[in-house]
Design a protein around this motif. Structure first.
Motif, PDB file in Angstrom:
ATOM      1  N   LEU A 144      -2.263   7.786  -6.417  1.00  0.00           N
ATOM      2  CA  LEU A 144      -2.622   6.379  -6.202  1.00  0.00           C
ATOM      3  C   LEU A 144      -2.975   5.691  -7.514  1.00  0.00           C
ATOM      4  O   LEU A 144      -2.652   4.515  -7.719  1.00  0.00           O
ATOM      5  CB  LEU A 144      -3.775   6.294  -5.209  1.00  0.00           C
ATOM      6  CG  LEU A 144      -3.419   6.646  -3.759  1.00  0.00           C
ATOM      7  CD1 LEU A 144      -4.680   6.724  -2.896  1.00  0.00           C
ATOM      8  CD2 LEU A 144      -2.437   5.635  -3.176  1.00  0.00           C
TER       9      LEU A 144
ATOM     10  N   PRO B 155       0.835  -1.210   0.000  1.00  0.00           N
ATOM     11  CA  PRO B 155       0.000   0.000   0.000  1.00  0.00           C
ATOM     12  C   PRO B 155       0.866   1.253   0.000  1.00  0.00           C
ATOM     13  O   PRO B 155       2.019   1.234   0.436  1.00  0.00           O
ATOM     14  CB  PRO B 155      -0.778  -0.126   1.314  1.00  0.00           C
ATOM     15  CG  PRO B 155       0.150  -0.904   2.210  1.00  0.00           C
ATOM     16  CD  PRO B 155       0.877  -1.862   1.314  1.00  0.00           C
ATOM     17  N   LEU B 156       0.307   2.339  -0.513  1.00  0.00           N
ATOM     18  CA  LEU B 156       0.993   3.626  -0.485  1.00  0.00           C
ATOM     19  C   LEU B 156       0.206   4.576   0.402  1.00  0.00           C
ATOM     20  O   LEU B 156      -0.991   4.788   0.183  1.00  0.00           O
ATOM     21  CB  LEU B 156       1.116   4.221  -1.885  1.00  0.00           C
ATOM     22  CG  LEU B 156       1.599   5.686  -1.934  1.00  0.00           C
ATOM     23  CD1 LEU B 156       3.035   5.785  -1.388  1.00  0.00           C
ATOM     24  CD2 LEU B 156       1.523   6.250  -3.340  1.00  0.00           C
ATOM     25  N   GLU B 157       0.879   5.109   1.395  1.00  0.00           N
ATOM     26  CA  GLU B 157       0.307   6.194   2.176  1.00  0.00           C
ATOM     27  C   GLU B 157       0.964   7.480   1.683  1.00  0.00           C
ATOM     28  O   GLU B 157       2.125   7.737   1.983  1.00  0.00           O
ATOM     29  CB  GLU B 157       0.572   5.983   3.665  1.00  0.00           C
ATOM     30  CG  GLU B 157      -0.120   4.757   4.240  1.00  0.00           C
ATOM     31  CD  GLU B 157       0.141   4.594   5.718  1.00  0.00           C
ATOM     32  OE1 GLU B 157       0.751   5.511   6.308  1.00  0.00           O
ATOM     33  OE2 GLU B 157      -0.255   3.563   6.282  1.00  0.00           O
TER      34      GLU B 157
ATOM     35  N   ALA C  40      -3.382  13.305  -3.981  1.00  0.00           N
ATOM     36  CA  ALA C  40      -3.095  11.937  -3.546  1.00  0.00           C
ATOM     37  C   ALA C  40      -3.854  10.903  -4.370  1.00  0.00           C
ATOM     38  O   ALA C  40      -3.313   9.841  -4.697  1.00  0.00           O
ATOM     39  CB  ALA C  40      -3.424  11.779  -2.064  1.00  0.00           C
TER      40      ALA C  40
END
Length: 295
Positions: A156, A122-124, A152
């Motif tokens: 994503l 996952p990307l935060e 953001a």
């Protein structure tokens, strides 16, 4: 005693019937032949090339490799078994994946802070500052884009596109001084500084990751500072196997928040040499290439 005639392959890519974009290649070939060498411009993936017929295969502008990394690395290893390849195959393998930045950071080289996001991770998105998302195997700013915290969702989607293609992403803070001070490229040849250049920011706000961009905007001659040279030489000293086997290296630097230079990239595979901007460097490069082919 009869002099040795060096046979050198200048290795590039097949542009598919379009004009080639390596401005240095024809000039370098002519200068090598004027110096008494035989220089052929060849495509790295041409099955008809007899690599054993050359004293040196010099990787120059194989600018399609980032879409075919396993194939390219396998070619480099085969070629190195038939002739001298520069830069060497182990360096090529290491440098085609930008996770090498983690190795350099571990060795104490000041590097732009980098986080890696592999497929499935996952990307935060970072909060409070602009950031860059790009692949670990990109070239020429391919699949690279700059985002604000408010973008953001777009970042994503960018990440999802890369992961769908099996690419690992790297996430870095956008170094704002690039907008004013630019990015400096220090070119080393035979272990010595050959020349340096400065270019403007490549990643303009709002440019999509798959959009066209100029890879080297506002390029100009640059006189590197003592601090820039120190970081560049520290990075070269940390190359696996040491710097002695590396014929050419381009060290790309930016300024960190404290004003000190940070390593952005260490280009050891197919960096643009910018000889057209530094014509005085051509004889030096030619002499070192011929020495590598005959020494």
């Amino acid at each position: 005693m009869e002099s040795v005639v060096a046979r050198i392959a200048l290795v590039t890519y097949d542009p598919g019937g379009k004009p080639g974009t390596d401005r240095d290649l024809p000039v370098l070939r002519a200068a090598l032949e004027d110096a008494g060498a035989v220089a052929d411009i060849v495509h790295w993936d041409d099955p008809a090339v007899d690599w054993a017929g050359f004293d040196l295969a010099l990787i120059r502008s194989t600018w399609d490799y980032s879409r075919r990394v396993p194939e390219f690395v396998a070619w480099a290893e085969r070629c190195a078994g038939l002739t001298r390849l520069l830069n060497p195959a182990p360096v090529v393998r290491w440098n085609t994946d930008k996770r090498y930045l983690a190795d350099l950071a571990e060795a104490g080289v000041p590097v732009v802070p980098t986080r890696y996001v592999a497929p499935g991770d996952p990307l935060e998105p970072p909060v409070g500052h602009e950031f860059v998302v790009k692949p670990t195997t990109g070239a020429g700013a391919r699949y690279a884009a700059r985002y604000t915290p408010g973008e953001a969702d777009t970042a994503l989607r960018h990440l999802a596109r890369m992961h769908a293609e099996g690419l690992t992403a790297m996430v870095q803070p956008y170094v704002k001084d690039i907008d004013t001070r630019g990015e400096r490229a220090l070119l080393y040849f035979g272990g010595r500084l050959l020349h340096a250049s400065r270019k403007g920011a490549v990643l303009e706000p709002g440019t999509p990751y798959d959009g066209d961009r100029m890879p080297h905007p506002r390029l100009e001659v640059w006189e590197p500072t003592r601090a820039e040279r120190a970081v560049a030489e520290q990075a070269l000293a940390a190359v696996p196997g040491g710097p002695d086997g590396v014929l050419y290296a381009r060290v790309d630097l930016v300024d960190g928040e404290d004003g000190g230079p940070l390593l952005m990239e260490l280009e050891l595979v197919e960096p643009n040499l910018f000889l057209w901007l530094h014509p005085g460097s051509l004889p030096v490069a030619v002499a070192r290439i011929i020495e590598a082919a005959t020494g």
